[in-house]
Design an enzyme around this catalytic site. Structure first.
Site: not given
Ligand SMILES: *Cc1c(COP(=O)(O)O)cnc(C)c1O
Length: 387
Positions: A51, A103, A175, A200
């Protein structure tokens, strides 16, 4: 040894990346819950319990740090787990400024959790620095933004936002999911913390969920590491390995996806059933110049309005090669209906003001041949129509 980005995708920082004792080329999956010790007070391996830390995850964190130019990174079980850790840094009464185009999951996090925990969260148009500056209050602690933003592809000037944050003693949290470290390094532009959904572009194959926090300041990183160990949403060894493998081809994938996206965006602009195309790589995009000044690429995310709700729905039903699904950044082209899939929890007034309507589609360009992608878009846009 100083090496280029492509090399870091494969080897991390060659001087400091965790080596494997049997000299395996592919870093192994340490599928273990715990690690043994020879005697009390000694920890030869540096690992205790998965963890909190695990060699496969550590290797991945080192590679991601090398890509983002971070003092260190933490791998989480999802992007939302990473983002939740960020907002647990703050205390009741603290005020956070977020970009308004965000998001959808982050908006939901604030609605369900942040506000209940006493955080005040305001959404502002961070592309407008005057608006951003005048929204700062004495109790403001951080600016949290996406650039390009999701799904409207708005561009915020990161250097200017960082200057503003520094002047007011705020954390700047970015982000960086849409451009990834392949095209943009917010820490080098003055951000304090970078957030990624590793689900992604980083992993890139639509086969795993993960998230990252990358910090410039080791003290902030340690604070977040303690939070991640405490709440426990760290990335499993197998998923860490999948992301490590995905990252090896990050720059090759992103360059090709970007090249296709440029061609597709132009083609969409000329289609009679398409009204408005939001792609940062188009010179007429309002954020094109700012993005060019702070990033090395424009990415491969395109949003567009169709001429009617009927066209949008028909396109989603008729695509054959392209898949109607949430998510982005992978080898498969995916098309999303933000209003229903990613942004249903955004308050309606804000959603409409931003342009997230029933004619908006968000397209993640995959690695299929660009001619095949365009042929599929064409037949789906023109299905049941006499054009
Ligand atoms: C998908 C996404 C998230 C969230 O991430 P997860 O891996 O789905 O929890 C946050 N910010 C952006 C820009 C995203 O495309």
């Amino acid at each position: 040894m100083e090496v280029q980005f492509d090399t870091r995708c494969i080897h991390g920082d060659p001087d400091t990346a965790l080596r494997e004792e049997h000299r395996a080329i592919s870093y192994p999956i340490y599928q273990t819950a715990s690690f043994s010790h020879l005697k009390p007070g000694h920890n030869e391996s540096g690992f205790d319990y998965t963890r909190e830390s695990n060699p496969t995850r550590s290797r991945l964190e080192q590679v991601v740090s090398a890509l983002e130019g971070a003092a260190g990174s933490i791998a989480f079980s999802s992007g939302m787990a990473a983002i939740s850790a960020v907002f647990s840094l703050f205390a009741p009464g603290d005020h956070i400024l977020c970009s308004e185009d965000l998001y959808g999951g982050v908006t939901r996090l604030h609605t369900l959790i942040s506000r209940k925990n006493g955080l005040a969260v305001d959404c502002v148009d961070t592309t407008d620095l005057t608006a951003l500056s005048s929204a700062i209050r004495p109790e403001t602690r951080a600016i949290y933004l996406e650039t390009p933003s999701n799904p409207m592809m708005k561009i915020t000037d990161l250097r200017a936002a960082a200057r503003l944050a520094r002047r007011h003693g705020l954390l700047l949290i970015v982000d960086n999911t849409f451009l990834s470290p392949c095209f943009q390094n917010p820490l080098a532009l003055g951000a304090d913390l970078v957030v990624h959904s590793g689900s992604k572009f980083l992993s890139g194959h639509n086969d795993t969920i993960s998230g990252f926090l990358c910090a410039r300041d080791p003290a902030l990183l340690e604070k977040l590491r303690l939070l991640s160990k405490t709440t426990g949403a760290t990335l499993a060894p197998f998923d860490s390995w999948l992301v490590l493998r995905g990252i090896k081809t990050l720059s090759v994938r992103m360059e090709r996806q970007q090249e296709s996206a440029g061609v597709i965006a132009r083609w969409l602009c000329g289609h009679p059933r398409v009204r408005e195309v939001y792609y940062v790589g188009l010179p007429e995009h309002p954020g094109h110049a700012v993005n060019a000044a702070q990033a090395r690429g424009f990415g491969s995310m395109i949003s567009f309005h169709t001429d009617s709700r009927a066209t949008a729905l028909r396109l989603l039903e008729h695509v054959k090669l392209i898949t109607f699904a949430e998510s982005l950044g992978g080898t498969e082209s995916l098309i999303t209906y933000p209003m229903l899939q990613t942004h249903p929890d955004v308050p309606e007034a804000l959603r409409l003001r931003l342009g997230i309507t029933e004619t908006l589609l968000r397209f993640s360009v995959g690695l299929e041949h660009v001619d095949d992608i365009i042929a599929d878009l064409r037949q789906a846009l023109e299905a049941d129509h006499d054009l």
